[in-house]
Design an enzyme around this catalytic site. Sequence first.
Site: not given
Ligand code: IMP
Ligand code: MG
Length: 183
Positions: A53, A108-109, A112, A161, A168, A174
Amino acid sequence: MNSSAADPRLLGRTVRSIVYSKEQIADRVRELGSDITRAYPDGELLVLGLLKGSFIFLSDLVREIVRPLQVDFLVASSYGDATQSSGNVRLLYDPETELEGRHILLVEDIVDTGRTLSRLMDLLQARKPRSLEICALLHKHIAAELRYPTRFIGFDAPNEFLVGYGLDHAENFRHIPYIASLQ
Ligand code: IMP
Ligand code: MG
């Protein structure tokens, strides 16, 4: 923003809204680059991109950081489906670069739930870096599970989202140069 013209990159999907335009992203990345430059007056800096990401963000960001640095990557796999991360993190690629005694900036992208990051930060902290910080392009501020502060944040993202600029949905979108939510 008007999105009536179909974008041929979108697999027939329609943009609901362009949340951050190409220009807004570029401006903010430039600001982050100077914040980061100022935050590290000395020492060795290793910018660690979390794949996949962060690949576009990281490549733009490092070109806005005006000091010596090195780049490496981490590939983490979380078990689970495409849009939900499960919290079980496994490293598929572990940087060969020595982390001890260096400033580590984990890029990090989007944050969440923060589950992925929390696990990774525990793992990296154990390698005794001089400092360890997170830079996330987007932060949903719903990360109840993230036990580490995010030092550098591009945008406070809406809880939707989002795709594009590295993000992605099932590996698509992407390469879209803006960040959008789709219909
Ligand atoms: P976390 O562990 O729940 O914080 O997940 C983070 C990862 O989930 C990110 O690095 C993304 O790859 C994916 N992710 C979370 N939210 C989104 C979104 O809105 N769009 C795309 N990917 C997301
Ligand atoms: Mg992803």
